[in-house]
Each structure stands twice: as structure tokens, then as C-alpha cells.
Scaffold this motif. Structure first.
Motif, PDB file in Angstrom:
ATOM      1  N   ALA A  82       0.859  -1.182   0.000  1.00 27.56           N
ATOM      2  CA  ALA A  82       0.000   0.000   0.000  1.00 27.56           C
ATOM      3  C   ALA A  82       0.887   1.221   0.000  1.00 27.56           C
ATOM      4  N   ALA A  83       0.651   2.106  -0.932  1.00 23.16           N
ATOM      5  CA  ALA A  83       1.484   3.299  -1.023  1.00 23.16           C
ATOM      6  C   ALA A  83       1.267   4.197   0.177  1.00 23.16           C
ATOM      7  N   ALA A  84       2.365   4.669   0.726  1.00 23.32           N
ATOM      8  CA  ALA A  84       2.249   5.591   1.849  1.00 23.32           C
ATOM      9  C   ALA A  84       1.855   6.961   1.321  1.00 23.32           C
ATOM     10  N   PRO A 117       5.299   2.672  -7.987  1.00 22.12           N
ATOM     11  CA  PRO A 117       5.197   1.487  -8.838  1.00 22.12           C
ATOM     12  C   PRO A 117       4.044   0.571  -8.415  1.00 22.12           C
ATOM     13  N   SER A 118       3.514  -0.165  -9.370  1.00 21.13           N
ATOM     14  CA  SER A 118       2.462  -1.134  -9.034  1.00 21.13           C
ATOM     15  C   SER A 118       3.043  -2.252  -8.183  1.00 21.13           C
ATOM     16  N   ASP A 119       4.333  -2.498  -8.357  1.00 20.14           N
ATOM     17  CA  ASP A 119       5.021  -3.523  -7.574  1.00 20.14           C
ATOM     18  C   ASP A 119       6.317  -2.900  -7.051  1.00 20.14           C
ATOM     19  N   PRO A 120       6.494  -2.829  -5.744  1.00 26.18           N
ATOM     20  CA  PRO A 120       7.696  -2.170  -5.213  1.00 26.18           C
ATOM     21  C   PRO A 120       8.994  -2.819  -5.688  1.00 26.18           C
ATOM     22  N   ALA A 121       8.910  -4.077  -6.141  1.00 25.26           N
ATOM     23  CA  ALA A 121      10.119  -4.746  -6.628  1.00 25.26           C
ATOM     24  C   ALA A 121      10.682  -4.034  -7.855  1.00 25.26           C
ATOM     25  N   LEU A 122       9.834  -3.242  -8.516  1.00 28.48           N
ATOM     26  CA  LEU A 122      10.303  -2.516  -9.700  1.00 28.48           C
ATOM     27  C   LEU A 122      11.382  -1.494  -9.346  1.00 28.48           C
ATOM     28  N   LEU A 123      11.424  -1.099  -8.092  1.00 27.01           N
ATOM     29  CA  LEU A 123      12.433  -0.123  -7.670  1.00 27.01           C
ATOM     30  C   LEU A 123      13.612  -0.775  -6.957  1.00 27.01           C
ATOM     31  N   GLY A 157       8.910   3.134  -0.781  1.00 28.72           N
ATOM     32  CA  GLY A 157       8.485   2.493  -2.022  1.00 28.72           C
ATOM     33  C   GLY A 157       8.042   3.452  -3.103  1.00 28.72           C
ATOM     34  N   VAL A 158       8.300   4.740  -2.902  1.00 24.99           N
ATOM     35  CA  VAL A 158       7.945   5.746  -3.911  1.00 24.99           C
ATOM     36  C   VAL A 158       9.232   6.391  -4.428  1.00 24.99           C
ATOM     37  N   LEU A 159       9.308   6.515  -5.733  1.00 24.99           N
ATOM     38  CA  LEU A 159      10.468   7.179  -6.348  1.00 24.99           C
ATOM     39  C   LEU A 159      10.130   8.660  -6.517  1.00 24.99           C
ATOM     40  N   TYR A 160      10.921   9.504  -5.898  1.00 25.88           N
ATOM     41  CA  TYR A 160      10.705  10.955  -5.994  1.00 25.88           C
ATOM     42  C   TYR A 160      11.747  11.556  -6.924  1.00 25.88           C
ATOM     43  N   TRP A 161      11.274  12.406  -7.782  1.00 28.87           N
ATOM     44  CA  TRP A 161      12.182  13.079  -8.725  1.00 28.87           C
ATOM     45  C   TRP A 161      12.071  14.579  -8.586  1.00 28.87           C
ATOM     46  N   GLU A 162      13.229  15.206  -8.511  1.00 29.84           N
ATOM     47  CA  GLU A 162      13.301  16.659  -8.681  1.00 29.84           C
ATOM     48  C   GLU A 162      13.935  16.879 -10.045  1.00 29.84           C
ATOM     49  N   ILE A 163      13.247  17.614 -10.900  1.00 30.85           N
ATOM     50  CA  ILE A 163      13.850  17.956 -12.194  1.00 30.85           C
ATOM     51  C   ILE A 163      13.849  19.473 -12.310  1.00 30.85           C
ATOM     52  N   ASP A 164      14.993  20.030 -12.649  1.00 35.44           N
ATOM     53  CA  ASP A 164      15.000  21.459 -12.941  1.00 35.44           C
ATOM     54  C   ASP A 164      15.630  21.677 -14.302  1.00 35.44           C
ATOM     55  N   CYS A 165      15.098  22.680 -14.990  1.00 32.35           N
ATOM     56  CA  CYS A 165      15.604  22.981 -16.330  1.00 32.35           C
ATOM     57  C   CYS A 165      15.492  24.491 -16.531  1.00 32.35           C
ATOM     58  N   ASP A 166      16.006  24.962 -17.645  1.00 30.67           N
ATOM     59  CA  ASP A 166      15.908  26.396 -17.911  1.00 30.67           C
ATOM     60  C   ASP A 166      14.432  26.817 -17.883  1.00 30.67           C
ATOM     61  N   ASN A 167      14.205  28.015 -17.389  1.00 29.99           N
ATOM     62  CA  ASN A 167      12.836  28.477 -17.147  1.00 29.99           C
ATOM     63  C   ASN A 167      11.959  28.339 -18.400  1.00 29.99           C
TER      64      ASN A 167
END
Lengths: 283, 159
Positions: free
Chosen positions: A65-67, A140-146, A186-196
Motif C-alpha cells: 500500500a502506497a504511503a 510502482p504497481s510492484d515495489p520490486a520494480l524499484l 516504495g515511492v520514487l521521488y524526482w526533482e527535475i529542474d531545467c531552464d525556465n
């Protein structure tokens, strides 16, 4: 003087660069690595522990269950970018919290903010630019994916796209995107920054997410761009999400957008023509 | 990847690509020291961004384009600040390059990179097209027009 390749090479070779350039560069990079530039070691350990904990929880509970997701500011703070964290919690930040399914992941664009120097990059060049920061959560639908997650081979790719511009012109590579990430609960967090991206705000601007690690959306063969309208769509049968970025059209600056595109992508017009001969001689 | 492996990887990239990147950057920036700043910044980006390279060709193309883009930015910045630096007597001394190199450096960036990669590095039109993500005919056209401009420049200089 004869105009020839040999002479040109001799003149280039006559330029003297610092003899210790490579040693200095390696020493500088090594020093930054030791100081934690990129901060991979610490986060990798954190990730490993958290993945193990998540896997253990799955085994004990028999179900995944996703937190509750972290907030955008918390994500930036976990990554160690306090200025970005503060910006994401400021009045200028935009909360999106929109979720789409991409492959085996539920992808949530949580929020974004634009501003000067908001970047995970250590490059002075990037730090002097106006940047857009977006934070995403990928469940992910399955935490094993990470289980074997590595930033070098991520399951998904995130890139900006803008209608009216080609996939070559506006993408993560051409806009100097910088990405940082970690796994927690179990959640992958992404920070993406790029030119404005605000200069492009008179067009629909997307944050596209698609499976795989191909940084070049044009080569990923996932998106179609209408030659008539410039509209960008996900090709039929392909798996991707296009999050519309809620940018303020009043901040659009078509001239600046064009300058960005011309400055970052090779500003070379596409003219057909014959190949030249292979030498300057005999002219 | 462990820090030790990353260090080795970075060292490999610095040793393998520095000479080519320095030469390419020099076609756009005023001094060798500027080119060194540009190339160091590129490797710094590799360290902090950890771009994902599909293969060696992708890696080389990424680095080359990053160096050319940063060199362009630096050139613009230098140009914008030049009057102030000159007024303050702080303008960097410009090296005395050979006439051919000076002529290539005087070309618009659209031509100088192709000319340099072709004539110094010895890449074919197809290879340059892949490196710069351009259609091969475009590279051919740029090369032809660059050569034409060079010929005029050198004629004007009586070289």
C-alpha cells in the motif's frame, strides 16, 4: 600562406593550454565528489535501507500500500536543496497534484516553481540561469520494480516539451535539465529542474513522462507533433503522460523563447546542399 | 556506482575528451584559459547531473555539444562585459593565434564548429551530423558555406 588542413592543425596545436589542466580538473572533480557533490553516497545508503524496509513491510503485510506522498518541499529538502525547498513552499510555487499512469507507475506531478538559480546543478552556468523546478512522485504497481533503481538507468524519463516547438528544440537535454531522485517508502521521488519555461508560456508547455531512459524524446518515437498546429500528442498505442504546466501566459516572452531555443540547440538553419570537397586546397 | 568507480570514470572522460573539447571550445571563446573554464564546467555537469549515456558515441556527442553551448554562452558574456572590462583596464590579453585559426574563430558559430570538426578532428560529414544532431546535408551545406566565408576572409587579409 597555403590554406590547408595541415597548416590549420599546426596552428591549433600551437595554442598552449595549461599542461596540468587534466590533473587540476580531476583533482577538482575528486574533491567535489569527496565533499558529496551529487550526494549519491548518502542517498544511495538511504535508498538501500528504505527499499529493504519497504520490501520487509511488503512481506509482513502481504500486500503493498502506497504511503502518503511527501510534499514537494519535503522532497527538495530530503535531497539537500534548501533554497529549492523554500521556493517550493513559497507563495510563488504552484501545487498541481495530478496523477497519470505510465507503464507500471502512477506518476504524480506534485508541484513546481520558477526562479533564479533554483537548481540541483553545481554548474555556475546553471546557477546563473532562471530555472523551473518540478517535483514528481512515481509509485510502482510492484515495489520490486524499484529494487534495482539507479539514476543511470531509470524506469521513466521526464522531459519538458512545448507546442509550437520541435521535440529537438525543447527537451530535457536542450534545456539543460538536471535531475535528482531518491526512493522512500516504495515511492520514487524526482526533482527535475531545467531552464525556465515561462518564456514559452504563450504555448501549451508540458512535462512529459515516458518509459525508458532515452533522453531524446524525438528518438523515443512516442510523441507526434502536428506540422500544421504544432500540437504534441502521445502516439496511438504508446505509453506516456503529458502534464500541462500551469504557467502564467503573461510571463511569455516569445523573443526570449526563440533566443533560448537558438542558443541551446544548434542554431543552424536546415538547408539542403551539396557536400563540399575534403580540402581547402585547389580553391 | 561507488565513488571510487565514479572517480575512475570521470578521470577516464577527462583524459579521453579534454583535448578535443578544449580545441572545440577555443573556436568560440577568447582565450585558452576561457576554454579551460568551459571544459571544466562541462565535466562538473557530468559529475552533478550524471547524464545517462547510451554508448561512447552518445557520450562524446553530449560532451562536445555541452562544451560548444557553454563556450557560446561565455563568448556572449565576454562580449557583453567587454566595454566595462576595457574601461577598467581589466580586459584579458588576447593571444596571437595563427591566421587560419583566427579566420576560423572569426566565422559565425554556425560554421566554425563544422569547419573545425572536419578539418582538425578529421570527422566525416556523417560523423559530424551524428555528433551535432544535424542532418548530414545541413552539415555539408555549412561546411561549403564556411569554406566560402573563410576564403573571403583570408583573401581580405591577403593570406
Amino acid at each position: 600562406m597555403m590554406m590547408d588542413q595541415k597548416e590549420y592543425r599546426a596552428q591549433v596545436d600551437a595554442v598552449s593550454f595549461s599542461p596540468d589542466f587534466q590533473d587540476r580538473t580531476v583533482a577538482r572533480l575528486t574533491g567535489l565528489l569527496e565533499k558529496g557533490a551529487g550526494n549519491r553516497t548518502k542517498r544511495r545508503n538511504l535508498r538501500t535501507g528504505l527499499i529493504a524496509a519497504a520490501a520487509a513491510a511488503v512481506l509482513m503485510a502481504g500486500a503493498y500500500a502506497a504511503a502518503a506522498l511527501l510534499g514537494p518541499g519535503e522532497v527538495a529538502s530530503r535531497l539537500g536543496y534548501q533554497a529549492i525547498a523554500a521556493a517550493l513552499q513559497s507563495e510563488g510555487a504552484v501545487t498541481v497534484n495530478e496523477t497519470r499512469t505510465v507503464g507500471d507507475f502512477e506518476v504524480t506531478l506534485m508541484g513546481l516553481v520558477s526562479g533564479g538559480g533554483l537548481t540541483a546543478s553545481k554548474s555556475l552556468d546553471d546557477r546563473e540561469r532562471d530555472r523551473l523546478v518540478a517535483v514528481l512522485a512515481m509509485t510502482p504497481s510492484d515495489p520490486a520494480l524499484l529494487k534495482d533503481y539507479t539514476e543511470l538507468d531509470p524506469p521513466l524519463t521526464v522531459t519538458p516539451l512545448a507546442e509550437g516547438y520541435t521535440l529537438h528544440q525543447v527537451n530535457a537535454w536542450s534545456l539543460n535539465a538536471c535531475i535528482d531522485s531518491f526512493v522512500e517508502d516504495g515511492v520514487l521521488y524526482w526533482e527535475i529542474d531545467c531552464d525556465n519555461l515561462e518564456p514559452f508560456a504563450d504555448h501549451t508547455v508540458y512535462l512529459a513522462v515516458y518509459p525508458g531512459a532515452d533522453l531524446y524524446p524525438a528518438k523515443a518515437d512516442i510523441f507526434d507533433v502536428s506540422e500544421e498546429t504544432g500540437a504534441i500528442t502521445v502516439r496511438e498505442g504508446k505509453d506516456a503522460a503529458l502534464f500541462v504546466l500551469p504557467l502564467d501566459p503573461a510571463k511569455a516572452d516569445p523573443q526570449k523563447a526563440q533566443a533560448i531555443v537558438e542558443g541551446l540547440y544548434q542554431p543552424w538553419a536546415h538547408h539542403e546542399g551539396p557536400a563540399p570537397s575534403t580540402s581547402w586546397e585547389n580553391e | 556506482m561507488t565513488d571510487r568507480r565514479r572517480e575512475e570514470e570521470l578521470r577516464r572522460m577527462v583524459e579521453a575528451y579534454s583535448p578535443m573539447l578544449l580545441r572545440a571550445a577555443l573556436t568560440r571563446v577568447p582565450t585558452p584559459a576561457d576554454a579551460e573554464d568551459v571544459v571544466q564546467d562541462v565535466f562538473l555537469c557530468v559529475l552533478t547531473r550524471q547524464p545517462r549515456f547510451r554508448d561512447g558515441e552518445h557520450e562524446k556527442a553530449w560532451l562536445l555539444r555541452a562544451a560548444l553551448n557553454r563556450a557560446s554562452n561565455l563568448r556572449r558574456a565576454r562580449r557583453d562585459h567587454a566595454p566595462l572590462e576595457e574601461a577598467a583596464g581589466a580586459a584579458p590579453e588576447k593571444p596571437d593565434y595563427g591566421p587560419l585559426l583566427s579566420a576560423v574563430r572569426a566565422l559565425p558559430e554556425t560554421y566554425s564548429a563544422v569547419i573545425h570538426l572536419y578539418y582538425y578532428e578529421g570527422y566525416s560529414i556523417k560523423e559530424i551530423a551524428r555528433l551535432l544532431a544535424l542532418p548530414a546535408p545541413t552539415v555539408g551545406t555549412r561546411l561549403a558555406r564556411g569554406r566560402e566565408r573563410l576564403r573571403k576572409l583570408l583573401k581580405e587579409e591577403n593570406i
